[in-house]
Structures are given as structure tokens and as C-alpha cells.
Design an enzyme around this catalytic site. Structure first.
Site, PDB file in Angstrom:
ATOM      1  N   LYS A  81       0.977  -1.402   0.029  1.00 28.01           N
ATOM      2  CA  LYS A  81      -0.038  -0.122  -0.217  1.00 28.01           C
ATOM      3  C   LYS A  81       0.962   1.168  -0.046  1.00 28.01           C
ATOM      4  O   LYS A  81       1.998   1.402   0.559  1.00 28.01           O
ATOM      5  CB  LYS A  81      -0.854  -0.010   1.200  1.00 28.01           C
ATOM      6  CG  LYS A  81      -2.033   0.896   1.494  1.00 28.01           C
ATOM      7  CD  LYS A  81      -3.003   0.731   2.567  1.00 28.01           C
ATOM      8  CE  LYS A  81      -4.106   1.799   2.680  1.00 28.01           C
ATOM      9  NZ  LYS A  81      -4.683   1.454   4.155  1.00 28.01           N
ATOM     10  N   SER A 156      -9.781   1.662   3.099  1.00 32.01           N
ATOM     11  CA  SER A 156      -8.795   2.127   2.362  1.00 32.01           C
ATOM     12  C   SER A 156      -7.646   1.344   1.531  1.00 32.01           C
ATOM     13  O   SER A 156      -7.072   1.847   0.417  1.00 32.01           O
ATOM     14  CB  SER A 156      -7.932   3.339   3.120  1.00 32.01           C
ATOM     15  OG  SER A 156      -7.151   2.614   4.132  1.00 32.01           O
ATOM     16  N   SER A 180      -9.769  -0.934   7.475  1.00 32.37           N
ATOM     17  CA  SER A 180      -9.211  -0.781   5.950  1.00 32.37           C
ATOM     18  C   SER A 180      -8.523  -1.975   5.239  1.00 32.37           C
ATOM     19  O   SER A 180      -8.184  -1.820   3.956  1.00 32.37           O
ATOM     20  CB  SER A 180      -8.160   0.401   6.011  1.00 32.37           C
ATOM     21  OG  SER A 180      -8.967   1.487   6.021  1.00 32.37           O
TER      22      SER A 180
END
Lengths: 473, 97
Positions: A81, A156, A180
Site C-alpha cells: 500500500k 482504504s 481498511s
């Protein structure tokens, strides 16, 4: 069909191939880079790291050829990420204010994986600064859901989840502050694991809310998740919030029959009917495997979201105060004095959601409101923790849906941030309590993936992963 | 309090050092009001005698040995993202008029 979990062999077999020279680390990296390129339209990835990844792969191949001991992830590509500091490409947190930021050091999680021979090939898209549940808040464009490109992948860690679901790499690193990893895993159809708070070092990960942030994993199954946790968990001199780890997290196939609690409040009227059907089938499967299933009530959980949206923005407003346009990140040119430089750099550099959360946080921490909001929420947090403690006296594992629905359409909630926040209602209590949880694929509802959430007591990560593994069968 | 005036938004933005456009002020006025209204429900909960929690894993003052740790990061690397430098110093905007 764009979804493919069969692009890669199991991690064990990938490593075996690299070791017995029937394959190479270099070929694996080339393959990952090619897949990333082929699936570009999903926008799961912000940037690839071809040069560094290929150089590292060749080094690994040479070391193995020279007879050096291969690592536990020798030649396995992965995607991080874009809120993990990684060499070889910018680290942006998908935000304009960090566009072009060149990491001066790497995050401990990436270092630990690399020390075992894994290779970071790309940076995954996310909601800017991990604020959101859809990746629509990314300053680099929305990621598309691998099962239906008109829908969001969740967030996310949406880019990480989509990467795994698309089969770009066998696993991806994510972060989980309020769901997330679990929510995008549920929407995109993969494993999303949130460890016990403090089990994996956060050094070199861009902070969102420090009292709930954890490094998490997106993967294809819990057996591989356990291997990755075994590599990542434990002490780091750079992170003083780390807890003691278990000796091993490897799954040993000793699935015992457990007492499993279904959270009544999560199965209530807010739950989509088709999701409920999928979860009911999952629960039936849990029973059929010889576990005892009971219903449990946790009435404070419905207050968790309100507490979360006070505590987390408060911590965000504090953590994001370091973006001042002076030391790194976007800096407004010729702004006329320090004060104006702060105002303009932040006003222009931050996106809408970051600004919204900074203002909520500033409000709940301001004098006159601190006791009524922030302190009140912190007391509610204690109540939620006590409720988890109480219920875990009677059950080993809690289960329920990961999210109240399947992936929404792109733009569905764009004018209504509160409705978007409500998607987190089943995941945030876990972060407030710090306990471990995992979202495991559990059938489909209207052709979209559903995730079943499993929650264990603090430090029972091994037991949680073993239970998830037995569920996967 | 769940109504938010335009002045409240401007005051928050000023405290948080955020320049907002006129349009943003209007948008946030509406959105913040609905979010504050939602979190308002906490006020109804009895929390008498309950201690607040700010840290969940019970760690308190983690210490390490007082030894120099090599962070393996050079000064040059740490300064490479700074918008304006002078030598090895960070150059900021003028603070006093």
C-alpha cells in the site's frame, strides 16, 4: 471475468521453483510487472518499481545459485500500500501533498519481508492517507472492483485488495485503522487480516490514527497469511508500541472445535438480506465443522462508530499537523509569511476528506468540547473493551458480516460522507478494542463477494488464523 | 451542539491552518453538522465511573538500552524532500515581520 486467484502457485511452490531453478525470482518479478500492466485499467497500482525489483530478483537468483541459504519468501513478489515507505518509487499515501516524496528509509514491514527474499514490485492505491472505505478519496483516481468495474473495491487498502483479487501478486501489505484491510477484502474477494494492536511494527508507515493503526495483510488464504505474520510479528527497535509475539504463527492443522459467538447486533435490520443469506450459510458451515455456535449480544457496539469518528479524527488532526509545507511535501510558493505558507500549503495540498477529518478532530479536541466529545468517546471505548472482555469469557471466536452490504457503485456516496462512514460499522469496534480480526470470503450476494468477519481475543492471532483456515477447508 | 455556523467552520479552518474556498466552507458547514449530529448520540450514554482508554495494549513507557542505534539514514537522504534548504539547514518562511 477479471478475477483470478490462479495466476500464482502457492507461496510454498513459488519458493520451491526459485530454489530448484525450475523458475527464477527474476521471472516472477517480470510476470508480476506484466500482470500489473495488463490490468492497468483497474488502477489498483499507483506506481511500479521495475528497476529495483528486477535488480533485487537477480541478486536473489545469484545468491541461490551460489548456494546461499534462501529466505522463507525467496523470489515472491508483493505489492505494498502506498502509505509504506519503500525505496525505488515515490511514497505518496495517494495524496497530492506527498506527490513525489522519495522515502529516505524503508518501513520495517517491507524490510522484514525483503530480508526473507520477498520483492516489492509496486505501490497500491488507497484513499488518501487511508481516509475512506472505497479508494474514491485517492488523489490518483479510484480503483475499480475486480468483480465489477462500476463498483468500488472498498478501502482504504482498496488497491492492495484489488491487486490480490486480480492475482497481480500473491499477497499485498495494507493498513487497518477502522477496517481498511477487512472491508476491501470483503468487497473484492480475498483475505483481509488485522492483527492484534502492536503485533507488527509500524515504523515507516504513514500515520493515520496512532491508537488504532495496524499493519495488516491482504492474501489468498489464511495459511499464507499465517506464514507472513510469522515473518512480520514482533520486536522492532524503531517502534515502542510492539507487544510480545507468539513463538510461531504457522498453521499446524490442529483445528479444535470451538465455541463461536454470532454477534446479534450485526445480524440486525441494517444488514442487506443477500449478505445475511451468505453469512447464514457460512455459520451453518461453522456448525457442521463441529463448532458450537451461540448468539451473543454486544449492545455497546452500535455506539462504536460514533466513538470512532471522534477518536480517530482527533488523532488524525494531530498526526497531520506535521504537514506544514516547510520540511517535506507540497509547499505553496511565495505565500507571504509562515502563517500563510501553512494555510495555503495545507489548504491546497490536502484533499477534501483529509480536511474534513482534520476539522472534526480540531473541533472535538478544542477547549470547551474536549470533555464532551473526546473524553466521552474514550470512556465509550472502555465500555466497548469491557464488552469484548465479557463476551470472550464465554466464546473463543466471534463471527458476523464484515460489512453491512456488498461493494457500492462508484460515486454512490460521494455527497454523503456519513453514509460512507456507516460502511465501517462492523469493523471499527475491533480497532477500538485492539483485538485481532480477519475477513474471509464467504460466498456471493448478487454476484459480488461477501466476507465473513472472525474476531478473537487480544493476542489470539494464531487461534484466529487456524479457525479461519479450518473454515476455508 | 450540532448546528455549525459558517464562522465556526472558518474558525476551525484557521485553528487547523487550512485555507478554504468559499465553496468548501459551505460544503463543510453542511457535512460537519450531519457528522456532529451523528456522534451526538454518545452524550446519552451513562459513563459515570468509567475511566477513559487512550492506549489499548497496556504498554507503558517502553524503554530500550541507552545505546546509539544506527538508523542507516544519511543527512543527505533526510534532507532530499525538503522544499527549501540552505546548506544542511531547512529554510522556512519568515516568522517575524
Amino acid at each position: 471475468m477479471s478475477v483470478s486467484s490462479s495466476t500464482w502457485l502457492s507461496i510454498d511452490l513459488i519458493i520451491k521453483g526459485v530454489i530448484d531453478a525450475s523458475s527464477t525470482a527474476e521471472a516472477n518479478v517480470e510476470k508480476a510487472l506484466r500482470l500489473i500492466d495488463e490490468k492497468k485499467e483497474f488502477n489498483a497500482v499507483i506506481a511500479s518499481i521495475p528497476e529495483r525489483a528486477l535488480a533485487r530478483a537477480r541478486e536473489i537468483d545469484q545468491n541461490i545459485a551460489a548456494g546461499k541459504k534462501p529466505g522463507r519468501l525467496a523470489g515472491v513478489p508483493f505489492i505494498a500500500k502506498d502509505n509504506f515507505l519503500v525505496f525505488g518509487a515515490a511514497t505518496t499515501a495517494a495524496s497530492n501533498i506527498l506527490r513525489g516524496f522519495d522515502a529516505p528509509y524503508q518501513s520495517s514491514a517491507v524490510e522484514k519481508l525483503e530480508a526473507e527474499g520477498a520483492i516489492c514490485v509496486a505501490k497500491a492505491n488507497l484513499d488518501a492517507f487511508a481516509h475512506g472505505g472505497s479508494t474514491e478519496n485517492s488523489d490518483f483516481g479510484t480503483t475499480l472492483n475486480p468483480h465489477d468495474p462500476t463498483r468500488v473495491p472498498g478501502g482504504s487498502s482498496g488497491g492492495s485488495a484489488a491487486s490480490v483479487a486480480l492475482g497481480l501478486t500473491p499477497f499485498a501489505l495494507g493498513t487497518d485503522t477502522g477496517g481498511s484491510c477487512r472491508e476491501p477484502a470483503s468487497f473484492s474477494g480475498c483475505i483481509g487480516y488485522k492483527p492484534t494492536y502492536g503485533l507488527i511494527s509500524r515504523y515507516g508507515v504513514i500515520a493515520m490514527a496512532s491508537s488504532t493503526d495496524v499493519v495488516g495483510l491482504l492474501a489468498r488464504n489464511s495459511r499464507e497469511t499465517a506464514l507472513l505474520l510469522d515473518i512480520l510479528a514482533g520486536k522492532d527497535v524503531h517502534d515502542s508500541t510492539i507487544v510480545e509475539r507468539a513463538e510461531s504463527y504457522m498453521i499446524t492443522n490442529s483445528a479444535k472445535s470451538l465455541r463461536v459467538g454470532v454477534i446479534k447486533e450485526f445480524m440486525g435490520s441494517g444488514l442487506n438480506d443477500d449478505v445475511r443469506k451468505a453469512i447464514d450459510i457460512g455459520i451453518t458451515k461453522i456448525k457442521a465443522a463441529g463448532n458450537e455456535v451461540v448468539e451473543v449480544s454486544m449492545p455497546s457496539l452500535e455506539l462504536a462508530l460514533a466513538a470512532y469518528y471522534i477518536i480517530v479524527p482527533a488523532e488524525i488532526s494531530s498526526n497531520l499537523s506535521r504537514y506544514d509545507g516547510q520540511r517535506f511535501g507540497f509547499s505553496a510558493p511565495d505565500s507571504g509569511g509562515l502563517e500563510q505558507s501553512y494555510m495555503t500549503s495545507r489548504g491546497v495540498g490536502f484533499g477534501a476528506e483529509a480536511k474534513r477529518r482534520i476539522m472534526i478532530g480540531t473541533y472535538v479536541l478544542s477547549s470547551g468540547y474536549y470533555d464532551a466529545y473526546y473524553k466521552k468517546a474514550a470512556k465509550l471505548r472502555t465500555k466497548i473493551i469491557q464488552e469484548f472482555d465479557e463476551v470472550f469469557k464465554n466464546v473463543d471466536i466471534l463471527v458476523g458480516p464484515t460489512a453491512p452490504q456488498t461493494a457500492p457503485k462508484i460515486g454512490e456516496f460521494s455527497d454523503d460522507p456519513l453514509s460512507m462512514y456507516l460502511l465501517d460499522i462492523m469493523t471499527v469496534p475491533v480497532n477500538l478494542a485492539g483485538v485481532p480480526a480477519i475477513s474471509v470470503p464467504c460466498g456471493m450476494a448478487n454476484n459480488m463477494p461477501v466476507g465473513i468477519q472472525m474476531i478473537a481475543p487480544m493476542h489470539k492471532d494464531k487461534e484466529l488464523l487456524e479457525f479461519a483456515n479450518s473454515f476455508e477447508g | 451542539m450540532s448546528t455549525i455556523s459558517k464562522d465556526d467552520v472558518l474558525k476551525l479552518a484557521k485553528l487547523a491552518r487550512l485555507n478554504l474556498t468559499e465553496l468548501e466552507v459551505e460544503k463543510y458547514q453542511k457535512e460537519l453538522a450531519s457528522i456532529f449530529e451523528y456522534v451526538e448520540k454518545l452524550q446519552a450514554v451513562d459513563t459515570e465511573g468509567i475511566e477513559p482508554t487512550y492506549q489499548v495494549n497496556g504498554l507503558n513507557n517502553s524503554t530500550r538500552n541507552d545505546e546509539i542505534v544506527d538508523y542507516k539514514t544519511s543527512k543527505k537522504d533526510l534532507l532530499k524532500n525538503v522544499p527549501k534548504t540552505e546548506g544542511s539547514l531547512i529554510k522556512v518562511e519568515r516568522m517575524i515581520g
